[in-house]
Design an enzyme around this catalytic site. Structure first.
Site, short mmCIF file in Angstrom:
data_model
loop_
_atom_site.label_atom_id
_atom_site.label_comp_id
_atom_site.label_asym_id
_atom_site.label_seq_id
_atom_site.Cartn_x
_atom_site.Cartn_y
_atom_site.Cartn_z
N HIS A 60 -1.31 -2.24 -4.55
CA HIS A 60 -0.35 -1.71 -3.57
C HIS A 60 -0.82 -1.99 -2.16
O HIS A 60 -1.95 -2.44 -1.93
CB HIS A 60 -0.06 -0.23 -3.80
CG HIS A 60 -1.25 0.69 -3.62
ND1 HIS A 60 -2.45 0.51 -4.25
CD2 HIS A 60 -1.39 1.82 -2.88
CE1 HIS A 60 -3.29 1.49 -3.92
NE2 HIS A 60 -2.67 2.29 -3.09
N HIS A 62 -1.83 -0.30 0.38
CA HIS A 62 -2.70 0.59 1.15
C HIS A 62 -3.94 -0.23 1.50
O HIS A 62 -4.42 -1.02 0.66
CB HIS A 62 -3.09 1.83 0.34
CG HIS A 62 -2.04 2.91 0.37
ND1 HIS A 62 -2.00 3.95 -0.54
CD2 HIS A 62 -0.99 3.09 1.21
CE1 HIS A 62 -0.97 4.73 -0.24
NE2 HIS A 62 -0.34 4.23 0.80
N ASP A 64 -7.06 0.01 1.65
CA ASP A 64 -8.27 -0.07 0.82
C ASP A 64 -8.09 -0.98 -0.40
O ASP A 64 -9.03 -1.19 -1.16
CB ASP A 64 -8.78 1.33 0.42
CG ASP A 64 -7.74 2.18 -0.28
OD1 ASP A 64 -6.54 1.95 -0.09
OD2 ASP A 64 -8.13 3.11 -1.03
N ASP A 211 -5.21 4.51 -8.08
CA ASP A 211 -4.26 5.19 -7.20
C ASP A 211 -3.02 5.64 -7.97
O ASP A 211 -1.90 5.18 -7.72
CB ASP A 211 -3.90 4.32 -5.99
CG ASP A 211 -5.08 4.16 -5.05
OD1 ASP A 211 -6.20 3.95 -5.56
OD2 ASP A 211 -4.91 4.25 -3.83
ZN LIG Z 1 -6.78 3.55 -2.71
ZN LIG Z 2 -3.25 4.22 -2.31
#
Ligand SMILES: [Zn+2]
Ligand SMILES: [Zn+2]
Length: 309
Positions: A60, A62, A64, A211
């Site tokens: 995804h 995000h 990180d 996640d």
């Molecule tokens: Zn993450």
């Molecule tokens: Zn995430």
């Protein structure tokens, strides 16, 4: 086939723990799952040649999980004659990469094929001569994909005693039957491969899902896998936080791996709040749910052997 965990942390790279990213290595080819900031460092440390990277699968958008992607692409452009690369990810991954390319004006001399997840895309994200990769949306605060890498089934075992009893002389005819071709004997009798070769044997399967909260899709991705790399961000006492942030506690992750029949669970995306001294407590909470659960470590190599037959 083995897996190299480039990092095991979540949210931000820490001096003692890199961000979660997984390389599956099979017959000299590499398949990377997620590329957080700094992930080239451990890729280099693990001596994994980036040229043989076939797929980058991003869970995804995000930071990180994707901020390391541009750096990886640039690093791969420094290798002469790098073959084409496939990038899998949620809608927006292509835009993310092309905007950074445009802003920084960096040059990539190998073709990149993007495959973005869509509702109608079906569960097979990618396929080549060695493996296929399945994907399903998970349960996070934004669209996050879980992946399952499946080695293609292997041909069945050749049965030499049966071949001899049927009067097939050992040699090239055995080879043909092993490759799935029918043969004709001198007597005029036709032998089909099914007569002397057992049923195809399943390949090895790996799940990478971070996640996420526990969900049906996560269960499906984990079903009977040989190794599951799962979000184990929090201790059970931080359950409320896990729910609010779309993550799992270590016991939730271990339980879903156990219920889905995974052989082994490696828990990753560990919260930066925990240091090395906390690993035993985290592992203890996971082990209560699944005896084959463990906390992942940076640069850990996880061999994925065939199941005994
Ligand atoms: Zn993450
Ligand atoms: Zn995430």
């Amino acid at each position: 086939m083995d897996c190299v965990l480039l990092g095991s942390g979540g949210m931000m790279p820490m001096p003692y723990r890199f961000l979660t990213a997984l390389v599956v290595r099979h017959q000299g080819q590499l398949y990377l799952f997620d590329g957080g900031e700094g992930c080239q460092i451990n890729l280099k440390k693990a001596k994994l040649g980036i040229k043989s990277l076939r797929v980058m699968a991003v869970s995804h958008l995000h930071g990180d999980h994707c901020l390391g992607v541009p750096g990886l692409l640039m690093m791969r452009a420094q290798v002469p004659d790098a073959p084409p690369l496939t990038i899998l990810g949620p809608p927006g991954i292509e835009r993310f990469v092309s905007q950074i390319r445009e802003a920084l004006g960096f040059f990539i001399d190998y073709p990149i094929r993007f495959v973005e997840w869509q509702e109608a895309a079906g569960e097979i994200a990618y396929q080549d001569d060695l493996v296929r990769i399945l994907w399903h949306p998970l349960k996070h605060t934004t669209l996050c994909l879980g992946y399952r890498l499946e080695e293609h089934p292997r041909p069945g075992k050749f049965k030499p005693e049966v071949a001899k009893s049927l009067g097939i002389p050992s040699g090239p005819l055995w080879g043909k039957l092993q490759r799935g071709e029918a043969v004709v004997l001198d007597s005029g009798k036709t032998i089909s491969p099914q007569q002397v070769v057992g049923k195809p044997r399943p390949g090895r399967h790996i799940c990478y899902a971070v996640d996420t909260r526990p969900s049906k899709s996560l269960y499906r991705l984990c079903k009977d896998v040989d190794a599951a790399f799962l979000d184990g961000m929090f201790l059970p006492e931080h359950q409320m936080e896990a729910e609010a942030k779309g993550h799992m506690t270590v016991d939730e992750a271990a339980r879903i791996a156990f219920r889905a029949g995974a052989r082994r669970a490696v828990l990753v995306h560990i919260s930066p709040r925990y240091n090395d001294g906390d690993m035993e407590t985290l592992a203890g909470a996971a082990l209560k749910r699944f005896p084959n659960a463990e906390m992942g470590r940076d640069l850990q190599v996880v061999p994925v052997p065939y199941r005994e037959e």
